[in-house]
Motif scaffolding. Structure first.
Motif, PDB file in Angstrom:
ATOM      1  N   MET A   1       0.819  -1.202   0.000  1.00  0.00           N
ATOM      2  CA  MET A   1       0.000   0.000   0.000  1.00  0.00           C
ATOM      3  C   MET A   1       0.861   1.263   0.000  1.00  0.00           C
ATOM      4  O   MET A   1       0.471   2.287  -0.543  1.00  0.00           O
ATOM      5  CB  MET A   1      -0.937  -0.047   1.206  1.00  0.00           C
ATOM      6  CG  MET A   1      -1.985   1.009   1.187  1.00  0.00           C
ATOM      7  SD  MET A   1      -3.073   0.777  -0.218  1.00  0.00           S
ATOM      8  CE  MET A   1      -4.234   2.032   0.074  1.00  0.00           C
ATOM      9  N   SER A   2       2.055   1.160   0.611  1.00  0.00           N
ATOM     10  CA  SER A   2       2.919   2.332   0.687  1.00  0.00           C
ATOM     11  C   SER A   2       3.406   2.777  -0.688  1.00  0.00           C
ATOM     12  O   SER A   2       3.782   3.938  -0.854  1.00  0.00           O
ATOM     13  CB  SER A   2       4.112   2.064   1.601  1.00  0.00           C
ATOM     14  OG  SER A   2       4.926   1.040   1.066  1.00  0.00           O
ATOM     15  N   ILE A   3       3.380   1.888  -1.689  1.00  0.00           N
ATOM     16  CA  ILE A   3       3.820   2.272  -3.028  1.00  0.00           C
ATOM     17  C   ILE A   3       2.853   3.258  -3.679  1.00  0.00           C
ATOM     18  O   ILE A   3       3.218   3.956  -4.609  1.00  0.00           O
ATOM     19  CB  ILE A   3       4.027   1.051  -3.953  1.00  0.00           C
ATOM     20  CG1 ILE A   3       2.737   0.304  -4.154  1.00  0.00           C
ATOM     21  CG2 ILE A   3       5.121   0.167  -3.438  1.00  0.00           C
ATOM     22  CD1 ILE A   3       2.784  -0.735  -5.242  1.00  0.00           C
ATOM     23  N   LEU A   4       1.632   3.326  -3.175  1.00  0.00           N
ATOM     24  CA  LEU A   4       0.644   4.250  -3.740  1.00  0.00           C
ATOM     25  C   LEU A   4       0.714   5.640  -3.114  1.00  0.00           C
ATOM     26  O   LEU A   4       0.020   6.549  -3.565  1.00  0.00           O
ATOM     27  CB  LEU A   4      -0.758   3.670  -3.579  1.00  0.00           C
ATOM     28  CG  LEU A   4      -1.011   2.363  -4.319  1.00  0.00           C
ATOM     29  CD1 LEU A   4      -2.423   1.868  -4.051  1.00  0.00           C
ATOM     30  CD2 LEU A   4      -0.790   2.519  -5.807  1.00  0.00           C
ATOM     31  N   LEU A   5       1.568   5.795  -2.087  1.00  0.00           N
ATOM     32  CA  LEU A   5       1.649   7.094  -1.413  1.00  0.00           C
ATOM     33  C   LEU A   5       2.127   8.204  -2.336  1.00  0.00           C
ATOM     34  O   LEU A   5       1.597   9.314  -2.294  1.00  0.00           O
ATOM     35  CB  LEU A   5       2.563   7.001  -0.186  1.00  0.00           C
ATOM     36  CG  LEU A   5       1.960   6.301   1.019  1.00  0.00           C
ATOM     37  CD1 LEU A   5       2.969   6.249   2.162  1.00  0.00           C
ATOM     38  CD2 LEU A   5       0.684   6.982   1.473  1.00  0.00           C
ATOM     39  N   LEU A   6       3.121   7.934  -3.161  1.00  0.00           N
ATOM     40  CA  LEU A   6       3.630   8.982  -4.041  1.00  0.00           C
ATOM     41  C   LEU A   6       2.570   9.457  -5.032  1.00  0.00           C
ATOM     42  O   LEU A   6       2.274  10.658  -5.087  1.00  0.00           O
ATOM     43  CB  LEU A   6       4.900   8.521  -4.752  1.00  0.00           C
ATOM     44  CG  LEU A   6       5.571   9.590  -5.610  1.00  0.00           C
ATOM     45  CD1 LEU A   6       5.930  10.823  -4.796  1.00  0.00           C
ATOM     46  CD2 LEU A   6       6.793   9.019  -6.287  1.00  0.00           C
ATOM     47  N   PRO A   7       1.957   8.546  -5.834  1.00  0.00           N
ATOM     48  CA  PRO A   7       0.933   9.056  -6.751  1.00  0.00           C
ATOM     49  C   PRO A   7      -0.267   9.665  -6.025  1.00  0.00           C
ATOM     50  O   PRO A   7      -0.855  10.638  -6.506  1.00  0.00           O
ATOM     51  CB  PRO A   7       0.517   7.835  -7.582  1.00  0.00           C
ATOM     52  CG  PRO A   7       1.253   6.678  -7.067  1.00  0.00           C
ATOM     53  CD  PRO A   7       2.227   7.140  -6.030  1.00  0.00           C
ATOM     54  N   LEU A   8      -0.610   9.136  -4.860  1.00  0.00           N
ATOM     55  CA  LEU A   8      -1.730   9.688  -4.087  1.00  0.00           C
ATOM     56  C   LEU A   8      -1.403  11.109  -3.618  1.00  0.00           C
ATOM     57  O   LEU A   8      -2.244  12.014  -3.717  1.00  0.00           O
ATOM     58  CB  LEU A   8      -2.048   8.782  -2.897  1.00  0.00           C
ATOM     59  CG  LEU A   8      -3.243   9.188  -2.052  1.00  0.00           C
ATOM     60  CD1 LEU A   8      -4.532   9.012  -2.845  1.00  0.00           C
ATOM     61  CD2 LEU A   8      -3.298   8.371  -0.775  1.00  0.00           C
ATOM     62  N   ASN A   9      -0.191  11.308  -3.128  1.00  0.00           N
ATOM     63  CA  ASN A   9       0.210  12.659  -2.700  1.00  0.00           C
ATOM     64  C   ASN A   9       0.210  13.642  -3.864  1.00  0.00           C
ATOM     65  O   ASN A   9      -0.270  14.756  -3.737  1.00  0.00           O
ATOM     66  CB  ASN A   9       1.607  12.630  -2.052  1.00  0.00           C
ATOM     67  CG  ASN A   9       1.552  12.172  -0.624  1.00  0.00           C
ATOM     68  OD1 ASN A   9       0.615  12.463   0.100  1.00  0.00           O
ATOM     69  ND2 ASN A   9       2.564  11.435  -0.207  1.00  0.00           N
ATOM     70  N   PHE A  60       4.771  -3.216 -13.912  1.00  0.00           N
ATOM     71  CA  PHE A  60       5.924  -3.258 -13.021  1.00  0.00           C
ATOM     72  C   PHE A  60       5.875  -4.499 -12.133  1.00  0.00           C
ATOM     73  O   PHE A  60       6.884  -5.161 -11.935  1.00  0.00           O
ATOM     74  CB  PHE A  60       5.959  -2.004 -12.133  1.00  0.00           C
ATOM     75  CG  PHE A  60       6.802  -0.891 -12.675  1.00  0.00           C
ATOM     76  CD1 PHE A  60       6.959  -0.680 -14.023  1.00  0.00           C
ATOM     77  CD2 PHE A  60       7.430  -0.023 -11.814  1.00  0.00           C
ATOM     78  CE1 PHE A  60       7.730   0.356 -14.522  1.00  0.00           C
ATOM     79  CE2 PHE A  60       8.209   1.024 -12.288  1.00  0.00           C
ATOM     80  CZ  PHE A  60       8.363   1.213 -13.634  1.00  0.00           C
ATOM     81  N   ALA A  61       4.699  -4.807 -11.609  1.00  0.00           N
ATOM     82  CA  ALA A  61       4.561  -5.941 -10.690  1.00  0.00           C
ATOM     83  C   ALA A  61       4.700  -7.280 -11.413  1.00  0.00           C
ATOM     84  O   ALA A  61       5.414  -8.165 -10.945  1.00  0.00           O
ATOM     85  CB  ALA A  61       3.229  -5.863  -9.962  1.00  0.00           C
ATOM     86  N   GLY A  66       8.726  -5.914  -9.610  1.00  0.00           N
ATOM     87  CA  GLY A  66       9.025  -4.859  -8.656  1.00  0.00           C
ATOM     88  C   GLY A  66       7.870  -3.887  -8.567  1.00  0.00           C
ATOM     89  O   GLY A  66       6.758  -4.195  -9.006  1.00  0.00           O
ATOM     90  N   THR A  67       8.149  -2.729  -8.005  1.00  0.00           N
ATOM     91  CA  THR A  67       7.106  -1.721  -7.817  1.00  0.00           C
ATOM     92  C   THR A  67       7.624  -0.365  -8.296  1.00  0.00           C
ATOM     93  O   THR A  67       8.772  -0.236  -8.697  1.00  0.00           O
ATOM     94  CB  THR A  67       6.714  -1.600  -6.331  1.00  0.00           C
ATOM     95  OG1 THR A  67       7.804  -1.018  -5.617  1.00  0.00           O
ATOM     96  CG2 THR A  67       6.354  -2.951  -5.730  1.00  0.00           C
ATOM     97  N   LEU A  68       6.791   0.663  -8.169  1.00  0.00           N
ATOM     98  CA  LEU A  68       7.216   2.017  -8.506  1.00  0.00           C
ATOM     99  C   LEU A  68       8.016   2.640  -7.380  1.00  0.00           C
ATOM    100  O   LEU A  68       8.612   3.692  -7.557  1.00  0.00           O
ATOM    101  CB  LEU A  68       6.012   2.893  -8.876  1.00  0.00           C
ATOM    102  CG  LEU A  68       4.940   3.114  -7.808  1.00  0.00           C
ATOM    103  CD1 LEU A  68       5.198   4.386  -7.041  1.00  0.00           C
ATOM    104  CD2 LEU A  68       3.602   3.202  -8.477  1.00  0.00           C
ATOM    105  N   ALA A  69       8.078   1.974  -6.240  1.00  0.00           N
ATOM    106  CA  ALA A  69       8.830   2.503  -5.100  1.00  0.00           C
ATOM    107  C   ALA A  69      10.331   2.397  -5.351  1.00  0.00           C
ATOM    108  O   ALA A  69      10.801   1.367  -5.838  1.00  0.00           O
ATOM    109  CB  ALA A  69       8.454   1.728  -3.835  1.00  0.00           C
ATOM    110  N   PRO A  70      11.083   3.445  -5.027  1.00  0.00           N
ATOM    111  CA  PRO A  70      12.538   3.421  -5.252  1.00  0.00           C
ATOM    112  C   PRO A  70      13.241   2.290  -4.494  1.00  0.00           C
ATOM    113  O   PRO A  70      14.270   1.808  -4.925  1.00  0.00           O
ATOM    114  CB  PRO A  70      13.019   4.786  -4.750  1.00  0.00           C
ATOM    115  CG  PRO A  70      11.807   5.630  -4.608  1.00  0.00           C
ATOM    116  CD  PRO A  70      10.625   4.717  -4.487  1.00  0.00           C
ATOM    117  N   TRP A  71      12.683   1.870  -3.359  1.00  0.00           N
ATOM    118  CA  TRP A  71      13.306   0.801  -2.578  1.00  0.00           C
ATOM    119  C   TRP A  71      12.979  -0.592  -3.105  1.00  0.00           C
ATOM    120  O   TRP A  71      13.559  -1.564  -2.666  1.00  0.00           O
ATOM    121  CB  TRP A  71      12.926   0.920  -1.099  1.00  0.00           C
ATOM    122  CG  TRP A  71      11.445   0.898  -0.871  1.00  0.00           C
ATOM    123  CD1 TRP A  71      10.657  -0.203  -0.699  1.00  0.00           C
ATOM    124  CD2 TRP A  71      10.572   2.016  -0.798  1.00  0.00           C
ATOM    125  NE1 TRP A  71       9.347   0.164  -0.530  1.00  0.00           N
ATOM    126  CE2 TRP A  71       9.265   1.531  -0.586  1.00  0.00           C
ATOM    127  CE3 TRP A  71      10.758   3.397  -0.898  1.00  0.00           C
ATOM    128  CZ2 TRP A  71       8.173   2.376  -0.475  1.00  0.00           C
ATOM    129  CZ3 TRP A  71       9.658   4.216  -0.776  1.00  0.00           C
ATOM    130  CH2 TRP A  71       8.391   3.712  -0.566  1.00  0.00           C
TER     131      TRP A  71
END
Length: 163
Positions: A1-9, A60-61, A66-71
């Motif tokens: 869920m944390s991967i959606l924080l950037l586009p949500l912000n 991506f998945a 992977g994910t859109l998250a840099p980590w």
């Protein structure tokens, strides 16, 4: 869920804050039924952007592992789906969402946010992300870069190894 924080912000939180603090700047000053047409056009652009973001996250998945998250970036080069048309469809989707918001709300502050986000991200791709991808994926990325445009999509999908 944390991967959606950037586009949500980027697409919800920041625009909502801008509209909240600068609510006097909202609206085009047009009367109905033109208002309905403006909102409809903006909503269609937003929906197309949202679909593009969802498709790219899925790519991506499933293909990149992977994910859109840099980590947790994709471990494989993704060149399928929307990536067959443009090298940055995820950001293009976010840009469409922001453009839809600008159209719907008619806010100069949303327009400035849209322009700022777009310029910063496309500059980052050129100076930061593309050299990193070239190093990580080598000639596969080089071939992809030569065949798929960064910003404006191809008319036909590109397939690796196919001229």
């Amino acid at each position: 869920m944390s991967i959606l924080l950037l586009p949500l912000n980027v697409t919800v939180i920041i625009p909502a804050l801008l509209l909240f603090f600068f609510h006097n700047s909202v609206g085009w000053g047009v009367e109905p039924p033109i208002t309905i047409l403006v909102v409809l056009i903006g909503a269609i652009i937003m929906i197309l952007g949202l679909l593009l973001v969802i498709l790219t996250i899925f790519q991506f998945a499933t293909k990149g592992k992977g994910t859109l998250a840099p980590w947790d970036p994709p471990r494989k080069l993704v060149v399928s789906g929307p990536y067959q048309y443009t090298r940055n469809p995820m950001i293009s989707g976010v840009v469409f969402i922001l453009l839809g918001e600008v159209i719907i709300f008619g806010s100069i502050f949303l327009l400035v946010w849209f322009l700022f986000f777009t310029i910063v991200n496309y500059t980052y791709f050129i100076v930061g992300e593309e050299p990193k991808l070239q190093k990580q994926f080598g000639e596969d990325y080089g071939e992809y870069k030569r065949n798929v445009p960064r910003l404006f999509p191809r008319r036909t999908p590109w397939t690796p190894g196919k001229k």
